[in-house]
Design a protein around this motif. Structure first.
Motif, PDB file in Angstrom:
ATOM      1  N   ASN A 768      66.949  40.484  20.340  1.00  0.00           N
ATOM      2  CA  ASN A 768      66.674  39.151  21.177  1.00  0.00           C
ATOM      3  C   ASN A 768      67.542  39.054  22.515  1.00  0.00           C
ATOM      4  N   TYR A 772      66.121  39.119  26.351  1.00  0.00           N
ATOM      5  CA  TYR A 772      66.418  37.805  27.099  1.00  0.00           C
ATOM      6  C   TYR A 772      67.221  38.372  28.345  1.00  0.00           C
ATOM      7  N   SER A 784      70.699  33.451  21.383  1.00  0.00           N
ATOM      8  CA  SER A 784      70.387  34.156  20.140  1.00  0.00           C
ATOM      9  C   SER A 784      71.803  34.840  19.519  1.00  0.00           C
TER      10      SER A 784
END
Length: 1441
Positions: A768, A772, A784
């Protein structure tokens, strides 16, 4: 990696031995001729796996002599020893025997380019040409037959003529080319499109003759060679025919358009001639020969170079292994060679273009020898063929067909299967660390893994093996013609036309997935998690959900041709773990692989792509503030095309593919052999599109990408290579002693280096964060990972920041790592202007040296790259970088490397680099100071003056004066030589050195020595040689050497000259020298005072000549008086002008009649108001101008008058000069009425009748001077001239009209005289108009003209407007022309009475006078020979402007 499957032909009679073989050009059909003493000869056809076509068997009592396939159709022509020629058709087996033309062994069979002609030839020299239809059937008897009486050896057809370029023809037609338009017209002959078939050919004989046969079958001799001709080739690019004889003599002939050939080159091929020589010719002009030696010899005829390719024993070849035959595959660029030990050697060319400069430099290096293929026996024949690039090999006992196959490999659920050999696989379990061999009973063409099974197939049969512990056993085997198989759980998915079959491991069909005709036949299958993706041959895809008992459609059929322009076919179809995305690799219509990877979003029903040619996706635009990062990534992955693709086994967003450079597209059929392959990882989502996650070059020890399963990439390994960068399995590999080598390896993803064994939560958080970070959403990225405390994770994220170039994130990661040193280095690197250089420092601190190197190269910061290499102790690369790109730091790099070598104890090498850095003069003596012997040896060899000097100083410090003198002499250090000699008391030697060399320092030292020993004369001498004149002057003054003092002072500076002059003046002697020295030193006033005081007139005159306006005015006036007293007036004037006493200078010029030059006048022109008042200045200038006028210098006078502002007198002076151009110019520049009138009056005084330019100037200046009365008077004068001199009343009338206009404009200032003048002028104009009218009327109505003329004579005051003589002359000429001579005579008498004192010949034409004399006896006046101008002699003058 590719492997060759060998299929032995299924020959009907194994006792026959093969003698000839040949492939069809496009179809996978092999013709083999074999023979045996018992059965004679036969010919059979075989398919690609060696299956015999039983319907196409031909046998005869004698062996076959030659075979040749039709270039297009499946028709084989057979030539037999008996002379029989047969056409064999596949697959029907129809045989057509050609009419009996040949009676001896067939030696020649050749087809034309499209197969419409067949040439046959035999041992006796008989040649026949046959015609065939488009289906390859014989049409009638032979067209042509020739008998050459010698065995025929070779035949080649002439190249086809190029067809019409339709596009160019259309453009020409549109532009109006009628011939091009006619070619499109139906009236003309049919338009021939494309290249036309060449029907002419060349044929050679055993006695060395080559004959040309044209399209009509006419033969003619072309050339002759010594010896039998073995091969004929045609070099199309240069229009050259290449001939090779049995003695391996190569000749090149240039073919003339009108016929005939010219030999352009002849060379002996350096090979052993014999019957076993195999010679082939390639399309790129390579002549390749195998002569039974262990090498292949290649001649490049286009570039005129040659080289040899040798066998390599390290690859498995044996010593003494000979090469018998060769064959070249142009499609794969592979050269195959058969050896005497039963091996087939293959050389593959590199991917760079053959025309590149590197090829020219070393063409041999482009051929890469591959691992050989063994077929046993003695390979005597090789031939590539068909559109599948199959290789047929004859090993003397049978024929084998070799087909290339890319090694099969598959990965699934932590198990990898990689093919080692045609029937052998290696199974690697990465979870348990076990490696198992799998030996199959068939040639494996594909493998697929599931949870506990291994499925293999060969396109005709499928076998399923079960994995149980460390053993493999067969659980199912069944025949199936599917070329591709997929496995999910216990189900097998196979393909057949229009459907996909779902089978059990034993082959039972459980379910059918059908496809319509429009959807096509399934050709591609892929299973990921519980989803099956199917691709068809019509570019349709379907996805099925396999999570239930029966497969159900996850989406409808999608026609990709509607979304992808130029789509040819699907190459690969892959589905992600969630079944939401399908990725596609395609090929274009032209067969080349597409540069894009396409993504079909099932939910949105949209197709996006990532273009590796540009490095950009079609959607998912990156964040604007990351434009630099985006540009860097585009440059890194652009110019490539995708090779293979995979989705992550469990993460649906993560996609990976391999890419290769565009230049290697032609090798798309063998992707595993590509070089410079990159692995590119992408995130693919609906919200953000396609985002680049990572990109790296595939390590050299790895063969191909196998799969992606976070946290690892999985690769197949190259045989015999172990890559240190890849991670080993979780457990040590356990295998039996006879186990296969490790063929699969894994490498962690960039974000998981050091976190390979992390738990699932950390793994998801890292994914993640990476996602991102790629999106640019830093808030979500930090959310995250906010709960992660591990330093290893933060270090991994910092590594990620190197790829994403996010220094802001990197600083936070370094802070959480506690790495203060790295944080400080990154902070300092922010001073660099390039973002790449800043990120490179971060990469260095994290140990990512390769990334740092790439970043420095990408931003061209070679100075930092050089420093990086030095810090990494990669000195050779540092030196290469400095020499090629960072030359400003080249010497520094040499110096640092020398320091490094010195620290490592390599003094000899360090010495060389100290010399390169130009620091050896200091550093080498320092380095060798403890090793005197080595230092002395180095000094002796160095031949450097600085080093000699240093060594001499060292020896001097050791009191070794003699040797020191020797090295001082070598160093040419004359000061030290003189110094040492003086120290040793060798004064003569020192004097000789100083005198011979002229060295100033040495001379100065010696002078000091002499002065110290009171040898003044020698001291002065050497001070002079040292140019130390002040010291020499000092000695001369102290010791009374006045004679030498003068010379020394003149050589020295002004201060020394001043001192010497003062010395002379104080002593009162040699005052002339004092004056000269004062003058030379620049003290002119002092010199003049002394000269006046001592009355040195010669010196005074010499000094005065150098005076100018910058000198003292009083001094100048005093000198001028001196020159006046001595009657040197010109010099006096010069000095007075310099002293700004201009009136006196002018007065002196007037008094003594001196010429004022332009330069003198310029200097006497006052420009500064401080010198004289304005009135005095004008008076002075006028006086100067008057003087110039009196001297006749009119131009100079004009100039000075103008400067004085008196333009009227300036014009008068200029008028006296007579320079018409300058007068006109001055009048135009001055723009004063009086000057315009003066100029016009002047030009009127010239002969303006012969110079129209002056005439125009008169009119122009009177007009500009606004004097219409004067201009009118001038026009009147012009009119009178036209009447008196030329009798041209027309022009006179024009002039009078102009005069009237001018006078009309003039102001009347004379009490009515203007009106009287205008009335008189008007009266003249009326009279002249009447006379002009009479003369014009005469040709039309003579009588009326005579009447009007007589009436005109009655007019009062006719003359001078119209001269009476001209009117009478008109009447006399008229009567003479009419023959009325009596009347003419009467008019003549009247004229004589009116003008008794004038000559009448001026008014009457000569013809009339002659007629009157002849008829009436009119006497001619004696002595009157005045020329009478005729009308044709009149001078044309333009009187108007």
């Amino acid at each position: 990696m590719a492997v060759y499957f060998d299929h032995r032909i299924e020959t009907p009679d194994r006792s026959n031995l093969p003698s000839h073989l040949t492939w069809h050009a496009t179809l996978p059909i092999l013709a083999v001729a074999s023979s045996s003493p018992a059965s004679g000869g036969s010919v059979d056809l075989y398919l690609q796996q060696g299956e015999c076509v039983k319907s196409c068997h031909v046998d005869r009592a004698q062996p076959a002599a030659a075979l040749r396939w039709h270039p297009v159709k499946p028709v084989l022509v057979l030539g037999w020893e008996s002379g029989e020629v047969v056409l064999l058709t596949h697959p029907s087996g129809d045989q057509t025997v050609l009419p009996a033309v040949h009676t001896a062994r067939i030696t020649l069979l050749e087809w034309s380019g499209s197969g419409s002609r067949l040439v046959t030839g035999d041992q006796n020299g008989a040649l026949a040409v046959w015609k065939l239809d488009a289906r390859g059937r014989l049409l009638g008897n032979h067209l042509v037959k020739h008998d050459y009486n010698k065995p025929l050896t070779c035949c080649i057809f002439k190249p086809a003529s190029p067809g019409v370029d339709v596009a160019m023809l259309a453009r020409a037609s549109v532009s109006g080319d009628e011939s091009a338009l006619d070619m499109f017209s139906w009236k003309g002959a049919p338009l021939k499109m494309g290249p036309q078939e060449g029907l002419g050919f060349y044929v050679s004989t055993a006695n060395g003759k080559v004959h040309a046969v044209d399209e009509q079958g006419r033969t003619s001799p072309l050339l002759s060679e010594d010896g039998s001709i073995r091969k004929l080739f045609y070099l199309d690019k240069r229009g050259v025919l290449v001939v090779v004889t049995d003695t391996l003599m190569l000749s090149q002939y240039t073919l003339r358009p009108e016929g005939g050939a010219h030999e352009s080159m002849k060379v002996k091929l350096s090979s052993t001639a014999g019957q076993n020589v195999d010679i082939i010719w390639t399309e790129n002009s390579l002549l390749i020969t195998a002569t039974g030696e262990p090498v292949v010899k290649i001649w490049d005829l286009e570039r005129d170079e040659n080289y040899v390719l040798s066998l390599d024993e390290t690859l498995g070849f044996k010593k003494g292994e000979m090469i018998n035959c060769v064959s070249y595959c142009a499609a794969k660029e592979i050269l195959a060679a058969g050896t005497s030990k039963g091996r087939i050697a293959m050389w593959k060319t590199a991917t760079q273009p053959m025309s590149s400069s590197s090829y020219r430099a070393d063409a041999k290096a482009l051929w890469k020898l591959q691992t050989p293929t063994e077929i046993h026996g003695n390979v005597t024949q090789l031939q590539w063929g068909s559109n599948q690039n199959l290789l047929a090999a004859n090993n003397s006992r049978t024929v084998l067909i070799l087909s290339e196959h890319v090694m099969s490999a598959h990965f699934g659920q932590q198990v990898a299967a990689v093919q080692l050999a045609p029937t052998q696989l290696s199974i690697t379990n990465f979870s348990s660390g076990e490696t198992l061999p799998l030996q199959c009973d068939m040639h494996v063409r594909g493998v697929c893994l599931s949870k506990d099974s291994v499925t293999v197939w060969n396109g005709k049969h499928i076998s399923v093996y079960e994995l149980s512990g460390t053993a493999l056993h067969v659980t199912g085997s069944f025949p199936c013609d599917s070329h591709i198989v997929a496995v999910h759980d216990e189900n097998l998915y196979t393909v057949e036309p229009s459907r996909v079959q779902i089978r059990t491991p034993q082959g039972t069909v459980k379910q059918l997935l059908t496809f319509s005709r429009a959807e096509g036949n399934p050709v591609l299958l892929d299973v990921c998690q519980s989803y099956l993706a199917v691709g068809t041959d019509t570019a349709h895809i379907r996805v099925y959900d396999l999570s239930r008992r029966d497969a159900k459609a996850h989406c409808g059929a999608k026609n990709l041709s509607d979304h992808i322009s130029g789509l040819g076919a699907l190459r690969s179809v892959k589905c992600n773990a969630s079944g939401s995305q399908v990725s596609l690799l395609t090929s274009q219509v032209n067969g080349r692989p597409d540069h894009k990877v396409y993504f079909y979003d099932i939910e949105m029903d949209t197709v996006t792509h990532f273009d590796f040619f540009t490095g950009r996706p079609s959607s998912g635009v990156s964040v604007p503030d990351e434009s630099d990062k985006q540009k860097f990534q585009e440059n890194e992955i652009s110019g490539r095309f995708p090779v293979s693709q995979y989705w992550d086994e469990s993460e649906p967003r993560l996609f990976v593919c391999e890419t290769a450079p565009i230049a290697s597209e032609k090798s798309a059929n063998a992707f595993s052999d590509l070089e410079d392959v990159s692995v590119v990882t992408l995130f693919c989502t609906q919200e953000h599109g396609l985002l680049l996650q990572d990109c790296f070059s595939r390590p050299s020890g790895l063969q191909a990408l196998l799969a992606l399963d976070v946290p690892y990439y999985y690769f197949t390994c190259k045989p015999g290579e172990q890559n240190p960068e890849v991670s080993p399995p979780d457990q040590p590999i356990r295998a039996a002693p006879a186990s296969p080598p490790l063929m699969a390896s894994r490498r962690p993803l960039r974000d998981f280096v050091g976190l390979e064994k992390c738990e699932k939560g950390t793994r998801d958080a890292m994914l993640n964060f990476s996602f991102y970070l790629s999106v640019g959403d830093m808030d979500e990225a930090f959310k995250s990972i906010k709960l992660i405390k591990s330093k290893a994770v933060w270090e991994n994220m910092a590594r990620m920041c190197v790829k994403t170039r996010r220094l802001d994130v990197a600083r936070m990661c370094l802070g959480n790592m506690g790495n203060a040193r790295a944080a400080k280095a990154v902070k300092e690197a922010e001073a660099e202007p390039e973002p790449e250089a800043q990120v490179a420092m971060l990469a260095i601190q994290l140990g990512m040296l390769e990334d740092a190197e790439k970043l420095y190269k990408s931003c061209h910061r070679y100075d930092l790259l050089n420093a990086f290499y030095q810090a990494s102790s990669e000195w050779q690369r540092a030196l290469e970088t400095a020499e090629a790109h960072d030359r400003i730091h080249l010497r520094t790099t040499y110096y640092n490397y020398a320091k490094y070598l010195e620290s490592m104890g390599h003094k000899n090498l360090a010495l060389a680099y100290y010399e390169k850095s130009d620091t050896h003069r200091v550093e080498v003596p320092r380095m060798l100071q403890d090793d005197t012997a080595s230092l002395e040896l180095y000094v002796t060899k160095a031949k450097d003056k600085n080093i000699y000097k240093w060594w001499a100083q060292y020896l001097e410090s050791q009191s070794n004066m003699e040797t020191a003198l020797l090295f001082y002499e070598r160093a040419q250090d004359y000061l030290s030589l003189v110094r040492v000699h003086c120290y040793l008391g060798n004064i003569p030697e020192a004097s000789q050195i100083a005198n011979n060399t002229g060295d100033r320092a040495a001379s100065y030292h010696l002078a000091r020595h002499y002065e110290g020993h009171d040898d003044i004369k020698q001291a002065v001498h050497f001070y002079t040689r040292a140019q130390a004149y002040n010291n020499a002057i000092r000695l001369c003054k102290e010791n009374g050497l006045d004679d030498q003092l003068m010379n020394l002072a003149l050589l020295s500076n002004p201060e020394d000259m001043m001192e010497a002059a003062c010395h002379y003046e104080e002593k009162g002697k040699h005052l002339d020298r004092a004056v000269a020295l004062y003058h030379k030193a620049g003290y002119v006033s002092k010199a003049l005072e002394l000269a006046f005081a001592t009355e040195q007139f010669a010196a005074l005159q010499l000094i005065a000549e150098e005076l100018d306006e910058n000198s003292d005015p009083a001094l100048l006036a005093r000198c001028s008086d001196f020159f006046v007293q001595h009657s040197q007036y010109e010099k006096a004037v010069e000095l007075l002008a310099a002293a700004k006493k201009y009136p006196q200078a002018v007065e002196l010029c007037l008094t003594h009649n001196l010429t004022i030059t332009e330069d003198l006048a310029e200097r006497m022109t006052v420009t500064d108001a401080k010198d004289l008042t304005e009135e005095a200045s004008k008076a002075l200038l006028e006086k100067i101008a008057d003087c110039c006028m009196s001297q006749g210098s009119y131009h100079l006078a004009t100039k000075v008058y103008t400067q004085a502002g008196n333009k009227h007198r300036a014009m008068k002076a200029l008028l006296k000069s007579g320079d018409t151009d300058k007068i006109a110019f001055f009048a135009n520049v001055s723009r004063q009425k009086e000057l315009f009138i003066m100029a016009a009056n002047y030009f009127q005084s010239l002969d303006w009748r012969k110079n129209p330019k002056n005439l125009k100037r008169i009119i122009e200046f009177y007009t500009k001077g606004k004097a219409p009365d004067l201009l009118g008077g001038f026009y009147e004068a012009c009119a009178q001239v036209e009447i008196d001199d030329y009798q041209n009343y027309e022009k006179a009338l024009d002039a009078l009209m102009e005069a009237f206009k001018c006078l009309s404009k003039a102001k009347d200032g004379s009490s009515g005289q203007q009106e009287v003048r205008l009335a008189d002028l008007q009266h003249k104009i009326v009279l002249i108009k009447k006379f002009v009218h009479i003369r014009r009327l005469h040709p039309e109505d003579p009588d009326e003209a005579v009447r009007l003329c007589e009436a005109l004579l009655e007019e009062p005051e006719l003359d001078p407007a119209v001269r009476i003589g001209d009117a009478y002359g008109f009447l006399i000429d008229h009567h003479c022309q009419q023959g009325r001579l009596q009347t003419a005579y009467q008019k003549l008498e009247e004229l004589q009475k009116l003008l008794p004192s004038q000559s009448i010949r001026f008014y009457i034409s000569q013809a009339s006078l002659d007629a009157l004399q002849k008829e009436m006896g009119f006497p001619l006046e004696s002595g009157d020979h005045k020329h009478v101008l005729r009308e044709e002699d009149e001078v044309e003058e333009d009187l108007t402007v």
